[in-house]
Design a protein around this motif. Structure first.
Motif: not given
Length: 176
Positions: A6, A8, A10, A17-19, A21, A78, A87, A106, A108
């Motif tokens: 993953k 992420v 920030i 913000y975006s995760e 996969e 991640e 991470c 990870y 949040r």
């Protein structure tokens, strides 16, 4: 299995913000300007830790200026190694991108406060990690980062060996 699971963003790359996969086959489609190259460059940076070979045109912002605009701009990678997540935190320290390895998948709440704001500094993140989640010392050199993720055990501090994706002393050509 060892793989990048993953990413992420920030406050990074114009993304609050975006995760994302990436734990298997991933197909990226989208309009121009939707973030495909931004994601691919972040992945490439993880594997080669070399900002000069990311295909960023000279007329565009530098990697640091684009991905780490603010004091609280972070990219969190991640990684899954033998079914255990950890991470890699990438963030700017003294004007240069540096890394920390965190012995946790990870979460949040380790990076974002209750008011939905990214923590302003490493001190806040460290406080959120508490005493139960181990984290590494600061890794400021890109060569050192590559030695860690590619398992150059001969030149590696033993505390970092557990983060290797592969184990090889001759890893220099792998990212290419």
């Amino acid at each position: 299995m060892r793989y990048l699971n993953k990413i992420v963003f920030i406050n990074s790359a114009n993304i609050p913000y975006s995760e994302i996969e990436i734990d298997g086959n991933v197909h990226l489609i989208g309009d121009q300007g939707s973030g495909k190259s931004t994601l691919l460059r972040a992945i490439l940076f993880f594997y080669n830790a070399n900002k000069t070979k990311l295909g960023i045109p000279r007329e565009k912002k530098s990697f640091d200026d684009y991905y780490f605009t603010y004091q609280n701009s972070y990219i969190i990678y991640e990684v899954i190694k033998d079914e255990v997540p950890y991470c890699v935190l990438a963030y700017k320290v003294n004007g240069k991108v540096a890394f920390r390895f965190i012995d946790s998948g990870y979460k949040r709440e380790l990076f974002i406060d209750d008011d939905n704001r990214a923590f302003e500094s490493w001190d806040h993140i460290r406080s959120a990690l508490g005493r139960n989640i181990h984290y590494s010392s600061l890794v400021t050199g890109y060569d050192e980062f590559r030695r860690i993720i590619y398992g150059d055990n001969k030149a590696l501090n033993p505390n970092f060996r557990k983060y290797a994706l592969i184990e090889s002393r001759q890893f220099q050509n792998i990212p290419r």
